[in-house]
Design a protein around this motif. Structure first.
Motif, PDB file in Angstrom:
ATOM      1  N   SER A 395       0.834  -1.210   0.000  1.00  0.00           N
ATOM      2  CA  SER A 395       0.000   0.000   0.000  1.00  0.00           C
ATOM      3  C   SER A 395       0.866   1.257   0.000  1.00  0.00           C
ATOM      4  N   ARG A 396       1.942   1.221   0.796  1.00  0.00           N
ATOM      5  CA  ARG A 396       2.836   2.382   0.875  1.00  0.00           C
ATOM      6  C   ARG A 396       3.538   2.620  -0.465  1.00  0.00           C
ATOM      7  N   ILE A 397       3.943   1.542  -1.112  1.00  0.00           N
ATOM      8  CA  ILE A 397       4.591   1.656  -2.423  1.00  0.00           C
ATOM      9  C   ILE A 397       3.628   2.258  -3.445  1.00  0.00           C
ATOM     10  N   ASN A 398       2.379   1.801  -3.428  1.00  0.00           N
ATOM     11  CA  ASN A 398       1.376   2.339  -4.351  1.00  0.00           C
ATOM     12  C   ASN A 398       1.185   3.839  -4.156  1.00  0.00           C
ATOM     13  N   MET A 399       1.106   4.259  -2.902  1.00  0.00           N
ATOM     14  CA  MET A 399       0.916   5.691  -2.622  1.00  0.00           C
ATOM     15  C   MET A 399       2.150   6.504  -3.013  1.00  0.00           C
ATOM     16  N   ARG A 400       3.309   5.902  -2.893  1.00  0.00           N
ATOM     17  CA  ARG A 400       4.538   6.598  -3.299  1.00  0.00           C
ATOM     18  C   ARG A 400       4.507   6.878  -4.804  1.00  0.00           C
ATOM     19  N   ILE A 401       4.040   5.893  -5.566  1.00  0.00           N
ATOM     20  CA  ILE A 401       3.924   6.074  -7.021  1.00  0.00           C
ATOM     21  C   ILE A 401       2.936   7.205  -7.329  1.00  0.00           C
ATOM     22  N   GLN A 402       1.814   7.235  -6.612  1.00  0.00           N
ATOM     23  CA  GLN A 402       0.809   8.286  -6.828  1.00  0.00           C
ATOM     24  C   GLN A 402       1.382   9.660  -6.490  1.00  0.00           C
ATOM     25  N   ASP A 403       2.091   9.734  -5.358  1.00  0.00           N
ATOM     26  CA  ASP A 403       2.635  11.023  -4.917  1.00  0.00           C
ATOM     27  C   ASP A 403       3.678  11.569  -5.890  1.00  0.00           C
ATOM     28  N   LEU A 404       4.486  10.688  -6.478  1.00  0.00           N
ATOM     29  CA  LEU A 404       5.573  11.145  -7.333  1.00  0.00           C
ATOM     30  C   LEU A 404       5.144  11.377  -8.780  1.00  0.00           C
ATOM     31  N   THR A 405       4.128  10.660  -9.226  1.00  0.00           N
ATOM     32  CA  THR A 405       3.671  10.836 -10.606  1.00  0.00           C
ATOM     33  C   THR A 405       2.518  11.822 -10.707  1.00  0.00           C
ATOM     34  N   GLY A 406       1.809  12.020  -9.608  1.00  0.00           N
ATOM     35  CA  GLY A 406       0.619  12.866  -9.649  1.00  0.00           C
ATOM     36  C   GLY A 406      -0.575  12.178 -10.272  1.00  0.00           C
ATOM     37  N   LEU A 407      -0.473  10.878 -10.522  1.00  0.00           N
ATOM     38  CA  LEU A 407      -1.559  10.112 -11.132  1.00  0.00           C
ATOM     39  C   LEU A 407      -2.286   9.287 -10.086  1.00  0.00           C
ATOM     40  N   ASP A 408      -3.578   9.090 -10.301  1.00  0.00           N
ATOM     41  CA  ASP A 408      -4.414   8.334  -9.382  1.00  0.00           C
ATOM     42  C   ASP A 408      -4.131   6.834  -9.554  1.00  0.00           C
ATOM     43  N   VAL A 409      -3.746   6.154  -8.468  1.00  0.00           N
ATOM     44  CA  VAL A 409      -3.453   4.725  -8.557  1.00  0.00           C
ATOM     45  C   VAL A 409      -4.659   3.858  -8.220  1.00  0.00           C
ATOM     46  N   SER A 410      -5.781   4.482  -7.862  1.00  0.00           N
ATOM     47  CA  SER A 410      -6.961   3.678  -7.501  1.00  0.00           C
ATOM     48  C   SER A 410      -7.514   2.909  -8.697  1.00  0.00           C
ATOM     49  N   THR A 411      -7.238   3.397  -9.908  1.00  0.00           N
ATOM     50  CA  THR A 411      -7.697   2.683 -11.111  1.00  0.00           C
ATOM     51  C   THR A 411      -6.575   1.899 -11.774  1.00  0.00           C
ATOM     52  N   ALA A 412      -5.412   1.871 -11.138  1.00  0.00           N
ATOM     53  CA  ALA A 412      -4.264   1.150 -11.696  1.00  0.00           C
ATOM     54  C   ALA A 412      -4.420  -0.347 -11.451  1.00  0.00           C
ATOM     55  N   GLU A 413      -3.665  -1.120 -12.215  1.00  0.00           N
ATOM     56  CA  GLU A 413      -3.617  -2.557 -11.967  1.00  0.00           C
ATOM     57  C   GLU A 413      -2.812  -2.820 -10.697  1.00  0.00           C
ATOM     58  N   GLU A 414      -2.986  -4.001 -10.140  1.00  0.00           N
ATOM     59  CA  GLU A 414      -2.228  -4.363  -8.946  1.00  0.00           C
ATOM     60  C   GLU A 414      -0.731  -4.385  -9.265  1.00  0.00           C
ATOM     61  N   LEU A 415       0.068  -4.314  -8.220  1.00  0.00           N
ATOM     62  CA  LEU A 415       1.520  -4.344  -8.402  1.00  0.00           C
ATOM     63  C   LEU A 415       1.917  -5.728  -8.916  1.00  0.00           C
ATOM     64  N   GLN A 416       2.542  -5.751 -10.080  1.00  0.00           N
ATOM     65  CA  GLN A 416       2.993  -7.025 -10.649  1.00  0.00           C
ATOM     66  C   GLN A 416       4.475  -7.205 -10.349  1.00  0.00           C
ATOM     67  N   VAL A 417       4.812  -8.341  -9.726  1.00  0.00           N
ATOM     68  CA  VAL A 417       6.197  -8.677  -9.411  1.00  0.00           C
ATOM     69  C   VAL A 417       6.643  -9.767 -10.382  1.00  0.00           C
ATOM     70  N   ALA A 418       7.792  -9.583 -11.005  1.00  0.00           N
ATOM     71  CA  ALA A 418       8.274 -10.551 -11.994  1.00  0.00           C
ATOM     72  C   ALA A 418       9.707 -10.954 -11.687  1.00  0.00           C
ATOM     73  N   ASN A 419       9.968 -12.231 -11.871  1.00  0.00           N
ATOM     74  CA  ASN A 419      11.315 -12.776 -11.752  1.00  0.00           C
ATOM     75  C   ASN A 419      11.637 -13.520 -13.039  1.00  0.00           C
ATOM     76  N   TYR A 420      12.757 -13.170 -13.638  1.00  0.00           N
ATOM     77  CA  TYR A 420      13.116 -13.736 -14.940  1.00  0.00           C
ATOM     78  C   TYR A 420      13.896 -15.031 -14.778  1.00  0.00           C
ATOM     79  N   GLY A 421      13.716 -15.930 -15.744  1.00  0.00           N
ATOM     80  CA  GLY A 421      14.341 -17.246 -15.703  1.00  0.00           C
ATOM     81  C   GLY A 421      15.658 -17.287 -16.442  1.00  0.00           C
TER      82      GLY A 421
END
Length: 534
Positions: A395-421
């Motif tokens: 939740s804190r990471i999501n709000m950090r993105i909103q604060d720094l971009t000025g964009l609303d994250v409530s309509t964003a997709e969930e945080l996707q975590v990826a690990n490459y093979g």
């Protein structure tokens, strides 16, 4: 004539429920611990067998001394009543006990452990996937087979070598895929190592069998004929090679006759076969993409570079960043790509990774026809989705993105975590839906992807850059940083210069997490303009 041609290669059935270890380095580390556990179990089994043999050895030594004495004077020996009793006891009881000891299976514990662990083993899909990854790395980073075989890769901590058997297996995987270009390269490497004296269960005849046919398939009939003759010197009775020899000689004679009867203008035209080299690629910008992955072909002029700056960013006077502003760096001008430094802590990264690891699954992409998520061969990684409500760090990471971009994250997709093979990558793609994909995000109901925020959660020893082939930009992973760019112009039209790719990881482990922000909710945060390309 086709009956003379070599035909090999069997694909074994794949497990439908297999997790696909080769698509995630993070999950492959679990296999190291599995193998360590099996080695411990194997050593316990060896110790039990050694103890058993030691008991048998002591028993044999004791009886050897006893029988040596007894056979010198059998009547005198059994004339002693105690010796007579013990002889009856030994033959009636003790030899049966020894028989039971010899027959006792000490492997039960090891076999039981192996059976349990085997259900978590990689399967044929993983082995083939890892082999294809080596071929992909070979092409992307212009590596020769000898460099890979010797393990001379940049930044490696644990050097490893490929045996003749390993090289032969890589060649066979390429052969099964009708990739005769890589078949030739790896069979030649196997042959070279055999010529250098490496001891292997693979013999030169087997290697030459594949190699000669791979060369023939690429149109080099002279070399194919030479290799076939070399094979027959080693094994004159080789049925397939004898058949191929006749066929190759027939083709060459046919070409010679055709060239004699043709005119001068046509004398250079031959009835052979395909042009030698790598297979034709479905990806139009492959060459440009791979050059950028190697750090070549970057199109940033000194004049443009002078306009790129570093700055402190307070999120438009956001109280959270007034006293401790974020560090911004311009990575590119058009499209504008901004890197935020020290924007996610090591502790936060570990929490995000720990949340994601148990639910990592093969990464998916949006199918433009159905609008649904599906796996794709051009994306080799595993991913998981994290919601803000399940952990305060997310939740804190999501709000950090909103604060720094000025964009609303409530309509964003969930945080996707990826690990490459192994050789993990994501080939060139767009994050936003094009006009011919109107239903790509229909189920979300939040409009198109207006922007992308990408966290780098690990350093990568070699490879793994994010590249933008359309504009010649390369952005390299750096742990704790994030990059941000708009996928859409303010008009809502897609910015086609944002087509990007994740380069194959050559050495190391790449973890990223990204947030795709959507149009809905941004109406007053990023107002629409009248110009289409603004």
């Amino acid at each position: 004539m086709i009956r003379y041609i070599l035909v090999v290669g069997i694909l074994l059935p794949q497990s439908l429920a297999h997790p696909g270890f080769f698509t995630s380095i993070g999950q492959m580390t679990d296999l190291i611990h599995t193998e360590k556990d099996l080695v411990t179990s194997l050593k316990d089994y060896i110790k039990a067998e050694e103890d058993k043999l030691e008991q048998i050895k002591k028993w044999a030594e004791k009886l050897d001394r006893l029988t040596s004495t007894a056979t010198k004077d059998p009547e005198g020996f059994v004339g002693h009543p105690v010796n007579a009793f013990k002889l009856m006891k030994r033959l009636n009881t003790e030899w049966s006990e020894l028989e039971n000891l010899v027959l006792k299976d000490m492997s039960d514990g090891f076999i039981s452990n192996l059976t349990i662990q085997r259900q978590y083993f990689p399967n044929d899909e993983d082995q083939v996937g890892a082999a294809k990854a080596l071929l992909r790395l070979q092409d992307t980073y212009n590596l020769d087979t000898d460099t890979i075989s010797k393990g001379d890769l940049p930044g490696v901590k644990h050097k490893s070598f490929l045996t003749v058997e390993d090289c032969f297996e890589l060649g066979k995987v390429a052969y099964t895929e009708a990739d005769y270009y890589h078949t030739e390269l790896w069979m030649e490497q196997a042959l070279r190592q055999l010529d250098e004296g490496e001891v292997s269960p693979i013999d030169k005849v087997s290697v030459l069998d594949y190699l000669s046919y791979a060369v023939y398939q690429q149109g080099d009939l002279d070399k194919a004929l030479l290799l076939t003759k070399k094979l027959l010197e080693l094994d004159p009775e080789h049925q397939r090679a004898n058949g191929n020899l006749k066929y190759f000689e027939y083709i060459m004679a046919k070409e010679k006759d055709a060239n004699k009867s043709s005119s001068d203008d046509q004398s250079d035209q031959k009835t052979t076969l395909k042009k030698k080299g790598a297979a034709v690629d479905y990806l139009p910008e492959r060459q440009k993409y791979e050059m950028l992955c190697r750090g070549e072909g970057i199109k940033m002029t000194p004049r443009r570079q002078k306009k790129l700056f570093c700055r402190y960013h307070d999120g438009n006077r956001n109280p959270k960043f007034i006293l401790a502003p974020a560090k911004q760096e311009d990575e590119w001008d058009k499209p504008r790509i901004i890197r935020f430094h020290d924007i996610i802590s090591d502790a936060e990264i570990e929490i995000v990774k720990d949340l994601a690891k148990p639910r990592l699954s093969r990464a998916t992409v949006h199918d433009p026809e159905t609008g649904k998520l599906t796996t794709a061969q051009y994306r080799v990684s595993k991913s998981a989705w994290l919601s803000g409500y399940e952990n305060p760090v997310v939740s804190r990471i999501n709000m950090r993105i909103q604060d720094l971009t000025g964009l609303d994250v409530s309509t964003a997709e969930e945080l996707q975590v990826a690990n490459y093979g192994v050789g993990g990558q994501y080939e060139p793609h767009f994050d936003f839906a094009r006009k011919d994909e109107p239903d790509a995000f229909k189920e979300l109901g939040t409009g198109n992807r207006i922007a992308t925020w990408l966290f780098y959660m690990s350093d990568v020893l070699a490879g793994g850059a994010t590249v933008f082939p359309e504009v010649g930009a390369s952005v390299w992973p750096k742990k704790g940083t994030a990059v941000f760019w708009y996928n859409l112009f303010a008009s809502g039209e897609g910015d086609y210069s944002t087509r990007h790719a994740a380069c194959p990881v050559l050495v190391g482990n790449k973890w990223v997490s990204n947030k795709w922000l959507h149009e809905r909710g941004q109406e007053f945060r990023r107002p629409c303009t009248l110009s289409e390309l603004e």
